[in-house]
Design an enzyme around this catalytic site. Structure first.
Site, PDB file in Angstrom:
ATOM      1  N   THR A 328       0.854  -1.191   0.000  1.00 36.02           N
ATOM      2  CA  THR A 328       0.000   0.000   0.000  1.00 36.02           C
ATOM      3  C   THR A 328       0.888   1.238   0.000  1.00 36.02           C
ATOM      4  O   THR A 328       1.901   1.284   0.699  1.00 36.02           O
ATOM      5  CB  THR A 328      -0.945   0.008   1.213  1.00 36.02           C
ATOM      6  OG1 THR A 328      -1.753   1.188   1.178  1.00 36.02           O
ATOM      7  CG2 THR A 328      -0.202  -0.044   2.528  1.00 36.02           C
ATOM      8  N   HIS A 381       2.669 -11.600  14.110  1.00 27.97           N
ATOM      9  CA  HIS A 381       3.776 -12.128  14.920  1.00 27.97           C
ATOM     10  C   HIS A 381       3.562 -13.599  15.284  1.00 27.97           C
ATOM     11  O   HIS A 381       4.493 -14.256  15.764  1.00 27.97           O
ATOM     12  CB  HIS A 381       3.932 -11.291  16.193  1.00 27.97           C
ATOM     13  CG  HIS A 381       5.339 -11.248  16.715  1.00 27.97           C
ATOM     14  ND1 HIS A 381       6.348 -12.045  16.235  1.00 27.97           N
ATOM     15  CD2 HIS A 381       5.913 -10.489  17.693  1.00 27.97           C
ATOM     16  CE1 HIS A 381       7.461 -11.805  16.888  1.00 27.97           C
ATOM     17  NE2 HIS A 381       7.228 -10.852  17.778  1.00 27.97           N
TER      18      HIS A 381
END
Length: 410
Positions: A328, A381
Protein backbone atom coordinates in the site's frame (compact mmCIF):
# COMPACT_ATOMS: atom_id res chain seq x y z
CA UNK A 1 -40.99 -14.39 -20.04
CA UNK A 2 -37.38 -14.51 -18.81
CA UNK A 3 -36.48 -14.23 -15.13
CA UNK A 4 -33.70 -11.86 -14.06
CA UNK A 5 -31.77 -13.47 -11.23
CA UNK A 6 -28.79 -12.61 -9.05
CA UNK A 7 -25.73 -14.19 -10.73
CA UNK A 8 -22.88 -15.96 -9.00
CA UNK A 9 -20.99 -13.23 -7.15
CA UNK A 10 -17.64 -14.90 -6.55
CA UNK A 11 -15.81 -16.89 -3.94
CA UNK A 12 -17.37 -16.67 -0.45
CA UNK A 13 -19.85 -13.97 -1.55
CA UNK A 14 -23.47 -15.05 -1.06
CA UNK A 15 -25.47 -11.84 -1.11
CA UNK A 16 -25.58 -8.32 -2.50
CA UNK A 17 -27.51 -5.09 -2.08
CA UNK A 18 -29.53 -3.65 -4.94
CA UNK A 19 -27.78 -0.32 -5.41
CA UNK A 20 -29.73 1.06 -8.35
CA UNK A 21 -32.18 -0.01 -11.03
CA UNK A 22 -30.96 1.37 -14.36
CA UNK A 23 -34.27 0.63 -16.12
CA UNK A 24 -37.89 1.16 -15.10
CA UNK A 25 -40.85 -1.19 -15.44
CA UNK A 26 -42.26 -1.05 -18.96
CA UNK A 27 -39.03 0.31 -20.44
CA UNK A 28 -37.55 -1.33 -23.53
CA UNK A 29 -34.08 -2.86 -23.19
CA UNK A 30 -31.50 -4.11 -25.68
CA UNK A 31 -29.63 -7.37 -25.37
CA UNK A 32 -26.70 -7.11 -22.93
CA UNK A 33 -27.88 -3.67 -21.77
CA UNK A 34 -27.33 -3.09 -18.01
CA UNK A 35 -30.54 -3.48 -16.02
CA UNK A 36 -29.58 -3.22 -12.37
CA UNK A 37 -26.49 -2.42 -10.33
CA UNK A 38 -25.60 -4.75 -7.42
CA UNK A 39 -23.22 -3.88 -4.63
CA UNK A 40 -21.36 -6.68 -2.84
CA UNK A 41 -18.83 -6.52 -0.05
CA UNK A 42 -16.05 -6.46 -2.64
CA UNK A 43 -17.24 -4.91 -5.90
CA UNK A 44 -20.12 -3.20 -7.65
CA UNK A 45 -21.39 -5.11 -10.67
CA UNK A 46 -24.13 -4.81 -13.28
CA UNK A 47 -26.68 -7.43 -14.32
CA UNK A 48 -27.30 -7.25 -18.06
CA UNK A 49 -30.33 -8.24 -20.12
CA UNK A 50 -30.04 -11.78 -21.51
CA UNK A 51 -32.18 -10.77 -24.48
CA UNK A 52 -33.85 -7.73 -26.00
CA UNK A 53 -37.37 -6.94 -24.81
CA UNK A 54 -39.19 -5.05 -22.08
CA UNK A 55 -38.61 -4.93 -18.34
CA UNK A 56 -42.10 -6.06 -17.32
CA UNK A 57 -41.55 -6.34 -13.57
CA UNK A 58 -39.18 -5.50 -10.73
CA UNK A 59 -39.36 -7.98 -7.85
CA UNK A 60 -36.63 -6.59 -5.58
CA UNK A 61 -36.34 -2.91 -4.80
CA UNK A 62 -33.31 -0.66 -4.31
CA UNK A 63 -31.72 -1.11 -0.90
CA UNK A 64 -32.87 -4.73 -0.49
CA UNK A 65 -30.40 -7.50 0.29
CA UNK A 66 -30.65 -10.40 -2.16
CA UNK A 67 -28.91 -13.76 -2.30
CA UNK A 68 -27.36 -15.53 -5.26
CA UNK A 69 -30.15 -16.97 -7.42
CA UNK A 70 -32.82 -14.62 -6.04
CA UNK A 71 -35.40 -13.18 -8.45
CA UNK A 72 -34.77 -9.56 -9.38
CA UNK A 73 -37.45 -9.10 -12.04
CA UNK A 74 -38.64 -10.36 -15.40
CA UNK A 75 -38.12 -9.57 -19.07
CA UNK A 76 -40.89 -9.90 -21.64
CA UNK A 77 -41.21 -9.52 -25.37
CA UNK A 78 -40.64 -6.09 -26.90
CA UNK A 79 -43.63 -3.86 -26.28
CA UNK A 80 -45.00 -6.08 -23.53
CA UNK A 81 -45.55 -3.82 -20.55
CA UNK A 82 -47.86 -6.11 -18.69
CA UNK A 83 -46.94 -7.19 -15.21
CA UNK A 84 -46.86 -10.94 -14.55
CA UNK A 85 -49.61 -12.17 -12.32
CA UNK A 86 -48.54 -12.87 -8.81
CA UNK A 87 -49.19 -16.27 -7.31
CA UNK A 88 -52.76 -16.49 -6.11
CA UNK A 89 -53.15 -16.71 -2.35
CA UNK A 90 -54.16 -20.04 -0.90
CA UNK A 91 -57.91 -20.51 -0.81
CA UNK A 92 -59.85 -20.16 2.40
CA UNK A 93 -61.25 -23.64 1.86
CA UNK A 94 -57.82 -25.16 2.14
CA UNK A 95 -57.09 -23.10 5.23
CA UNK A 96 -60.30 -24.35 6.81
CA UNK A 97 -59.32 -28.01 6.38
CA UNK A 98 -57.34 -27.68 9.62
CA UNK A 99 -59.59 -26.71 12.52
CA UNK A 100 -58.50 -23.59 14.30
CA UNK A 101 -57.30 -24.02 17.87
CA UNK A 102 -56.92 -21.38 20.52
CA UNK A 103 -53.28 -22.34 20.98
CA UNK A 104 -52.39 -22.37 17.27
CA UNK A 105 -49.52 -19.97 16.50
CA UNK A 106 -50.05 -16.93 14.32
CA UNK A 107 -48.40 -16.99 10.86
CA UNK A 108 -45.67 -14.61 12.04
CA UNK A 109 -44.63 -17.03 14.79
CA UNK A 110 -43.92 -19.94 12.45
CA UNK A 111 -40.33 -21.13 12.77
CA UNK A 112 -38.44 -19.59 9.85
CA UNK A 113 -34.96 -20.68 10.85
CA UNK A 114 -34.55 -22.76 7.72
CA UNK A 115 -35.19 -19.71 5.50
CA UNK A 116 -32.64 -17.38 7.07
CA UNK A 117 -29.60 -16.15 5.17
CA UNK A 118 -26.26 -16.72 6.96
CA UNK A 119 -25.93 -13.00 7.74
CA UNK A 120 -29.45 -12.76 9.20
CA UNK A 121 -29.04 -15.98 11.22
CA UNK A 122 -25.77 -14.66 12.72
CA UNK A 123 -27.39 -11.34 13.65
CA UNK A 124 -30.28 -13.19 15.33
CA UNK A 125 -27.94 -15.47 17.26
CA UNK A 126 -25.62 -12.63 18.30
CA UNK A 127 -28.57 -10.74 19.78
CA UNK A 128 -30.19 -13.79 21.42
CA UNK A 129 -33.43 -13.37 19.43
CA UNK A 130 -36.20 -15.79 18.52
CA UNK A 131 -36.63 -15.99 14.74
CA UNK A 132 -40.19 -17.22 15.20
CA UNK A 133 -41.15 -13.96 16.90
CA UNK A 134 -39.85 -11.73 14.09
CA UNK A 135 -42.20 -10.72 11.29
CA UNK A 136 -40.43 -10.89 7.94
CA UNK A 137 -41.00 -8.10 5.42
CA UNK A 138 -38.87 -9.58 2.64
CA UNK A 139 -40.02 -11.61 -0.33
CA UNK A 140 -42.34 -14.47 0.68
CA UNK A 141 -42.13 -13.30 4.28
CA UNK A 142 -38.39 -13.80 4.60
CA UNK A 143 -36.68 -12.07 7.49
CA UNK A 144 -34.27 -9.29 6.47
CA UNK A 145 -31.48 -7.61 8.42
CA UNK A 146 -33.71 -4.57 8.86
CA UNK A 147 -36.40 -6.77 10.45
CA UNK A 148 -33.86 -8.10 12.95
CA UNK A 149 -32.59 -4.62 13.82
CA UNK A 150 -36.16 -3.42 14.40
CA UNK A 151 -36.73 -6.40 16.67
CA UNK A 152 -33.57 -5.52 18.60
CA UNK A 153 -34.77 -1.94 19.06
CA UNK A 154 -38.23 -2.99 20.21
CA UNK A 155 -36.95 -5.79 22.41
CA UNK A 156 -39.96 -7.87 21.42
CA UNK A 157 -38.13 -10.90 20.04
CA UNK A 158 -35.90 -11.84 22.97
CA UNK A 159 -35.80 -15.58 23.65
CA UNK A 160 -36.47 -15.05 27.33
CA UNK A 161 -37.39 -12.02 29.37
CA UNK A 162 -34.32 -12.52 31.53
CA UNK A 163 -31.88 -13.15 28.68
CA UNK A 164 -28.88 -10.82 28.96
CA UNK A 165 -28.38 -8.31 26.19
CA UNK A 166 -25.01 -8.85 24.47
CA UNK A 167 -22.56 -5.97 24.62
CA UNK A 168 -22.52 -5.80 20.80
CA UNK A 169 -26.28 -5.19 20.51
CA UNK A 170 -26.78 -2.38 17.97
CA UNK A 171 -28.06 0.74 19.68
CA UNK A 172 -30.96 2.74 18.34
CA UNK A 173 -29.86 5.42 15.86
CA UNK A 174 -29.36 8.72 17.62
CA UNK A 175 -31.24 11.82 16.58
CA UNK A 176 -29.64 13.70 13.69
CA UNK A 177 -28.71 17.22 14.74
CA UNK A 178 -28.65 20.41 12.71
CA UNK A 179 -25.94 20.45 10.02
CA UNK A 180 -25.63 16.65 10.23
CA UNK A 181 -26.52 14.10 7.58
CA UNK A 182 -27.12 10.37 8.02
CA UNK A 183 -25.92 8.23 5.10
CA UNK A 184 -26.09 4.44 5.09
CA UNK A 185 -22.68 2.78 4.78
CA UNK A 186 -22.18 0.98 1.49
CA UNK A 187 -21.79 -2.78 1.54
CA UNK A 188 -18.14 -2.33 0.57
CA UNK A 189 -17.50 0.14 3.39
CA UNK A 190 -19.24 -2.14 5.93
CA UNK A 191 -17.05 -5.03 4.86
CA UNK A 192 -13.88 -2.94 4.98
CA UNK A 193 -14.74 -1.93 8.55
CA UNK A 194 -15.54 -5.51 9.54
CA UNK A 195 -12.38 -7.00 8.06
CA UNK A 196 -10.07 -4.36 9.46
CA UNK A 197 -11.50 -5.01 12.91
CA UNK A 198 -11.19 -8.77 12.42
CA UNK A 199 -7.55 -8.34 11.41
CA UNK A 200 -6.81 -6.47 14.63
CA UNK A 201 -8.75 -8.98 16.74
CA UNK A 202 -7.45 -12.22 15.20
CA UNK A 203 -3.80 -11.45 14.41
CA UNK A 204 -0.90 -10.41 16.64
CA UNK A 205 0.00 -7.38 14.55
CA UNK A 206 3.40 -5.76 14.95
CA UNK A 207 5.07 -3.17 12.71
CA UNK A 208 8.76 -2.65 11.95
CA UNK A 209 10.20 0.38 10.12
CA UNK A 210 13.16 1.28 7.98
CA UNK A 211 14.16 4.06 5.59
CA UNK A 212 15.31 3.85 2.00
CA UNK A 213 17.53 6.20 0.04
CA UNK A 214 15.52 6.41 -3.18
CA UNK A 215 18.34 8.28 -4.98
CA UNK A 216 19.82 5.27 -6.86
CA UNK A 217 16.44 4.18 -8.22
CA UNK A 218 15.42 7.73 -9.07
CA UNK A 219 18.68 8.20 -11.00
CA UNK A 220 18.08 4.94 -12.85
CA UNK A 221 14.50 5.91 -13.60
CA UNK A 222 15.52 9.34 -14.87
CA UNK A 223 18.11 7.78 -17.17
CA UNK A 224 15.86 5.15 -18.73
CA UNK A 225 12.28 6.39 -18.32
CA UNK A 226 11.94 7.79 -21.84
CA UNK A 227 13.34 4.68 -23.51
CA UNK A 228 11.24 2.46 -21.23
CA UNK A 229 8.01 4.29 -22.10
CA UNK A 230 8.83 4.36 -25.81
CA UNK A 231 9.55 0.64 -25.90
CA UNK A 232 6.76 -0.61 -23.62
CA UNK A 233 4.10 2.07 -23.90
CA UNK A 234 3.90 2.55 -20.13
CA UNK A 235 5.73 4.77 -17.64
CA UNK A 236 8.28 3.30 -15.23
CA UNK A 237 6.85 3.98 -11.77
CA UNK A 238 7.78 3.13 -8.22
CA UNK A 239 5.35 0.23 -7.85
CA UNK A 240 6.98 -2.24 -10.24
CA UNK A 241 10.34 -2.09 -8.50
CA UNK A 242 8.70 -2.44 -5.07
CA UNK A 243 6.72 -5.44 -6.33
CA UNK A 244 9.89 -7.03 -7.73
CA UNK A 245 11.81 -6.29 -4.53
CA UNK A 246 8.99 -7.77 -2.45
CA UNK A 247 8.92 -10.97 -4.51
CA UNK A 248 12.66 -11.42 -4.09
CA UNK A 249 12.37 -10.90 -0.33
CA UNK A 250 9.37 -13.25 -0.08
CA UNK A 251 11.39 -16.02 -1.72
CA UNK A 252 14.04 -15.64 0.97
CA UNK A 253 11.53 -15.39 3.84
CA UNK A 254 8.62 -17.72 2.88
CA UNK A 255 6.74 -17.29 6.17
CA UNK A 256 5.94 -13.69 5.16
CA UNK A 257 4.16 -15.13 2.10
CA UNK A 258 2.30 -17.78 4.12
CA UNK A 259 -0.91 -17.81 6.14
CA UNK A 260 -2.27 -19.54 9.23
CA UNK A 261 -5.09 -22.03 8.69
CA UNK A 262 -6.28 -23.35 12.04
CA UNK A 263 -3.21 -25.04 13.57
CA UNK A 264 -1.42 -25.31 10.21
CA UNK A 265 0.76 -22.95 8.20
CA UNK A 266 0.10 -22.77 4.46
CA UNK A 267 3.27 -21.90 2.55
CA UNK A 268 2.59 -20.48 -0.91
CA UNK A 269 5.08 -21.04 -3.67
CA UNK A 270 3.51 -18.41 -5.90
CA UNK A 271 3.49 -14.64 -5.65
CA UNK A 272 0.19 -12.83 -6.22
CA UNK A 273 0.95 -9.33 -5.00
CA UNK A 274 -1.98 -7.15 -3.97
CA UNK A 275 -1.71 -3.42 -4.68
CA UNK A 276 -4.06 -1.22 -2.64
CA UNK A 277 -6.10 1.20 -4.77
CA UNK A 278 -8.23 4.04 -3.38
CA UNK A 279 -11.60 4.43 -5.12
CA UNK A 280 -14.64 6.65 -4.45
CA UNK A 281 -16.35 3.59 -2.92
CA UNK A 282 -13.44 2.65 -0.64
CA UNK A 283 -10.12 0.82 -0.67
CA UNK A 284 -9.82 -2.26 -2.89
CA UNK A 285 -6.84 -4.56 -3.41
CA UNK A 286 -6.54 -6.14 -6.86
CA UNK A 287 -3.75 -8.68 -7.33
CA UNK A 288 -0.87 -8.83 -9.78
CA UNK A 289 -0.87 -12.56 -10.51
CA UNK A 290 2.43 -14.45 -10.78
CA UNK A 291 4.45 -11.29 -10.23
CA UNK A 292 7.63 -13.36 -10.05
CA UNK A 293 7.50 -14.17 -13.77
CA UNK A 294 6.30 -10.76 -14.98
CA UNK A 295 8.62 -8.06 -16.30
CA UNK A 296 8.71 -4.52 -14.92
CA UNK A 297 6.64 -3.37 -17.91
CA UNK A 298 4.03 -6.12 -17.45
CA UNK A 299 3.67 -5.25 -13.77
CA UNK A 300 3.26 -1.53 -14.54
CA UNK A 301 0.63 -2.32 -17.18
CA UNK A 302 -1.26 -4.66 -14.83
CA UNK A 303 -1.31 -2.11 -12.02
CA UNK A 304 -2.38 0.74 -14.33
CA UNK A 305 -5.16 -1.33 -15.88
CA UNK A 306 -6.54 -2.62 -12.58
CA UNK A 307 -6.34 0.77 -10.88
CA UNK A 308 -8.35 2.36 -13.70
CA UNK A 309 -11.02 -0.34 -13.65
CA UNK A 310 -11.13 -0.26 -9.84
CA UNK A 311 -12.09 3.42 -9.88
CA UNK A 312 -14.80 2.66 -12.44
CA UNK A 313 -16.13 -0.25 -10.36
CA UNK A 314 -15.35 -2.76 -13.11
CA UNK A 315 -12.96 -5.13 -11.37
CA UNK A 316 -13.86 -8.81 -11.38
CA UNK A 317 -14.22 -10.71 -8.11
CA UNK A 318 -11.42 -13.11 -9.03
CA UNK A 319 -9.00 -10.17 -9.36
CA UNK A 320 -9.38 -9.26 -5.67
CA UNK A 321 -9.17 -12.67 -4.02
CA UNK A 322 -6.31 -15.07 -3.37
CA UNK A 323 -3.44 -12.59 -2.94
CA UNK A 324 -0.39 -13.64 -0.93
CA UNK A 325 1.12 -10.27 0.07
CA UNK A 326 0.00 -6.64 -0.16
CA UNK A 327 1.69 -3.30 -0.86
CA UNK A 328 0.00 0.00 0.00
CA UNK A 329 1.34 3.42 -0.96
CA UNK A 330 0.18 6.17 1.38
CA UNK A 331 2.91 8.39 -0.01
CA UNK A 332 0.73 9.39 -2.97
CA UNK A 333 -1.46 11.23 -0.44
CA UNK A 334 1.50 12.75 1.41
CA UNK A 335 1.81 10.24 4.28
CA UNK A 336 5.21 10.30 5.96
CA UNK A 337 4.72 7.22 8.14
CA UNK A 338 1.93 4.79 9.03
CA UNK A 339 1.25 1.32 10.41
CA UNK A 340 -0.78 -0.53 7.74
CA UNK A 341 -3.31 -3.17 8.81
CA UNK A 342 -3.07 -6.72 7.48
CA UNK A 343 -5.15 -7.77 4.49
CA UNK A 344 -6.42 -11.01 6.03
CA UNK A 345 -5.71 -13.88 5.71
CA UNK A 346 -2.30 -12.65 4.56
CA UNK A 347 0.46 -12.45 7.14
CA UNK A 348 2.14 -9.19 6.15
CA UNK A 349 1.69 -5.87 4.33
CA UNK A 350 4.29 -3.38 3.12
CA UNK A 351 3.59 0.33 3.50
CA UNK A 352 5.30 2.88 1.24
CA UNK A 353 5.41 6.57 2.11
CA UNK A 354 6.31 9.97 0.72
CA UNK A 355 9.81 10.48 -0.65
CA UNK A 356 11.25 13.62 0.91
CA UNK A 357 14.64 15.29 0.92
CA UNK A 358 16.31 14.92 4.34
CA UNK A 359 19.84 15.57 5.64
CA UNK A 360 21.67 12.25 5.98
CA UNK A 361 25.08 11.39 7.40
CA UNK A 362 26.99 9.53 4.67
CA UNK A 363 29.50 6.69 5.29
CA UNK A 364 32.42 9.14 5.02
CA UNK A 365 30.90 11.41 7.67
CA UNK A 366 29.70 14.10 5.28
CA UNK A 367 26.12 15.33 5.32
CA UNK A 368 24.01 15.29 2.17
CA UNK A 369 20.38 16.01 1.31
CA UNK A 370 18.98 12.68 0.10
CA UNK A 371 15.53 11.62 -1.17
CA UNK A 372 14.42 9.34 1.67
CA UNK A 373 11.34 7.18 2.10
CA UNK A 374 10.14 5.53 5.30
CA UNK A 375 8.80 2.01 4.77
CA UNK A 376 6.79 -0.08 7.21
CA UNK A 377 6.11 -3.81 7.40
CA UNK A 378 3.12 -4.85 9.50
CA UNK A 379 3.10 -8.58 10.13
CA UNK A 380 1.37 -11.30 12.11
CA UNK A 381 3.78 -12.13 14.92
CA UNK A 382 2.13 -15.55 15.33
CA UNK A 383 3.82 -16.72 12.12
CA UNK A 384 6.54 -14.15 11.37
CA UNK A 385 9.32 -13.61 13.90
CA UNK A 386 11.05 -10.31 14.55
CA UNK A 387 14.29 -11.43 12.91
CA UNK A 388 12.44 -12.38 9.72
CA UNK A 389 10.41 -9.20 9.58
CA UNK A 390 13.41 -6.92 10.08
CA UNK A 391 15.53 -8.90 7.62
CA UNK A 392 12.70 -8.84 5.08
CA UNK A 393 12.53 -5.05 5.22
CA UNK A 394 16.33 -4.77 4.99
CA UNK A 395 16.14 -6.90 1.83
CA UNK A 396 13.65 -4.42 0.35
CA UNK A 397 15.96 -1.53 1.33
CA UNK A 398 19.01 -3.17 -0.27
CA UNK A 399 17.15 -3.81 -3.53
CA UNK A 400 15.94 -0.21 -3.84
CA UNK A 401 19.30 1.30 -2.93
CA UNK A 402 21.10 -0.97 -5.41
CA UNK A 403 18.60 -1.87 -8.18
CA UNK A 404 21.19 -4.09 -9.91
CA UNK A 405 20.50 -6.62 -7.13
CA UNK A 406 17.08 -7.27 -8.65
CA UNK A 407 18.57 -8.12 -12.03
CA UNK A 408 21.22 -10.35 -10.45
CA UNK A 409 18.68 -11.79 -7.96
CA UNK A 410 20.96 -11.26 -4.97
Amino acid sequence: MTDIIVPALGESVTEAIIAKWLKSEGEAVAMDEPLVELETDKVTLEVNAAEAGTLVSISAQEGETVEVGALLGALGAAGDASTPKKEAPKSDAKAEETPKAASAPAPSSVDKSGELSPAVRKLINDNNLDAAAITGTGKDGRITKEDVLKAVESGGAAKTASAPVPAATPSAPREVKDREERVRMTKLRQTIAKRLKEAQSEAAILTTFNEIDMGPFMDLRKKYKDGFEKRHGVKLGFMSIFVKAAVQALKEFPSVNAEIDGTDILYKNYYDIGVAVSTPQGLVVPNVRDADVKSFAEIEKSIGDMAGRAREGKLGMDEMTGGTFTITNGGVFGSMMSTPILNRPQSAILGMHKTQMRPMVMPDGSIEARPMMYVALSYDHRIVDGRESVSFLVKIKEALEDPARLLMEI
